[in-house]
Write a protein that holds these residues in place. Structure first.
Motif, PDB file in Angstrom:
ATOM      1  N   THR A 219     -48.465   5.639 -18.577  1.00 38.79           N
ATOM      2  CA  THR A 219     -48.727   5.871 -20.000  1.00 38.79           C
ATOM      3  C   THR A 219     -49.340   7.267 -20.135  1.00 38.79           C
ATOM      4  O   THR A 219     -49.782   7.873 -19.148  1.00 38.79           O
ATOM      5  N   THR A 220     -49.371   7.776 -21.347  1.00 38.49           N
ATOM      6  CA  THR A 220     -49.957   9.097 -21.576  1.00 38.49           C
ATOM      7  C   THR A 220     -51.419   9.116 -21.145  1.00 38.49           C
ATOM      8  O   THR A 220     -51.891  10.079 -20.530  1.00 38.49           O
ATOM      9  N   GLN A 225     -55.649  10.922 -17.434  1.00 33.74           N
ATOM     10  CA  GLN A 225     -56.786  10.487 -16.644  1.00 33.74           C
ATOM     11  C   GLN A 225     -56.628  10.930 -15.181  1.00 33.74           C
ATOM     12  O   GLN A 225     -57.556  11.423 -14.564  1.00 33.74           O
ATOM     13  N   THR A 226     -55.416  10.767 -14.645  1.00 31.58           N
ATOM     14  CA  THR A 226     -55.140  11.197 -13.283  1.00 31.58           C
ATOM     15  C   THR A 226     -55.245  12.715 -13.145  1.00 31.58           C
ATOM     16  O   THR A 226     -55.798  13.252 -12.179  1.00 31.58           O
TER      17      THR A 226
END
Length: 235
Positions: A219-220, A225-226
């Motif tokens: 997901t966006t 986050q990654t």
């Protein structure tokens, strides 16, 4: 191969005779000589194996692709030598007429898509030939391993090839609508085109194929986050 070897020997002697000890400092030139020598060795190994294994007809596409690729690398290195080898009083000859002649009278070009297709098709058929060509390559049928999922899917699709052919033939005869074979299994069974076992094989092959080509999705929010975590870790 004999022509490549003779040309290599002539140019190597010429380079040694004109550059002497300076040749070892001409790393791009010596690199091209090394490329030619290496690909001649590889090509000779290919020819030797083809001969030693009885010149099998089913190996011809592999021989053609390998030799065309090797000779194309040799040709590329020769072109680099003609363009950059400085021969006192004759540099113009190498960079002009000889370079043009080499490009026109090429040893080989890269393998064509047609030859590559034959090789790719042969490698996708499980069996004695594929196993003989890849004895030292790791393989597994473990469904939890990505390679195992791919191998299982390839084997099932190979087994189901004849079933796919039946459905496609029925489509050509207009007994079935023009859709993907996997979506016509039920109709094919009702019309007697496929047996229940054939339908099951086709479904399993299609499910395995679809599973093998899946990729990770994010997901966006997960992506950013990654990415943010990576930046923090890099600092």
């Amino acid at each position: 191969m004999a022509w490549s070897s003779a040309t290599f020997a002539f140019l190597a002697d010429l380079a040694m005779g004109t550059l002497g000890g300076d040749l070892k400092r001409k790393e791009k030139l010596t690199g091209r000589f090394a490329d030619i020598f290496t690909w001649m060795y590889f090509g000779t190994a290919v020819l030797r194996r083809f001969e030693a294994e009885g010149q099998r007809k089913e190996d011809r596409a592999f021989l053609d692709w390998s030799m065309q690729y090797a000779f194309a690398q040799i040709q590329d290195a020769f072109d680099g030598l003609f363009a950059n080898l400085q021969v006192p009083g004759a540099t113009w000859l190498f960079r002009g007429p000889l370079a043009a002649w080499s490009r026109i009278n090429r040893i080989s070009a890269m393998p064509s898509d047609a030859v590559g297709h034959k090789v790719a098709a042969a490698l996708q058929v499980p069996g004695e030939q594929r196993d003989r060509l890849t004895p030292a390559v790791f393989s597994t049928l473990d469904p939890d391993h990505m390679l195992g999922r791919f191998e299982s899917a390839m084997r099932l699709c190979s087994e189901a090839e004849g079933v796919y052919g039946k459905v496609k033939a029925a489509i050509k005869r207009r007994e079935l609508p023009r859709r993907h074979a996997a979506t016509l299994v039920g109709e094919a069974v009702e019309l007697g085109i496929l047996t229940a076992d054939e339908a099951d094989l086709l479904r399993r092959a299609e499910a395995a194929r679809n599973d093998a080509i899946q990729v990770d999705s994010f997901t966006t929010e997960e992506y950013f986050q990654t990415a943010a975590s990576s930046l923090v870790g890099g600092d």
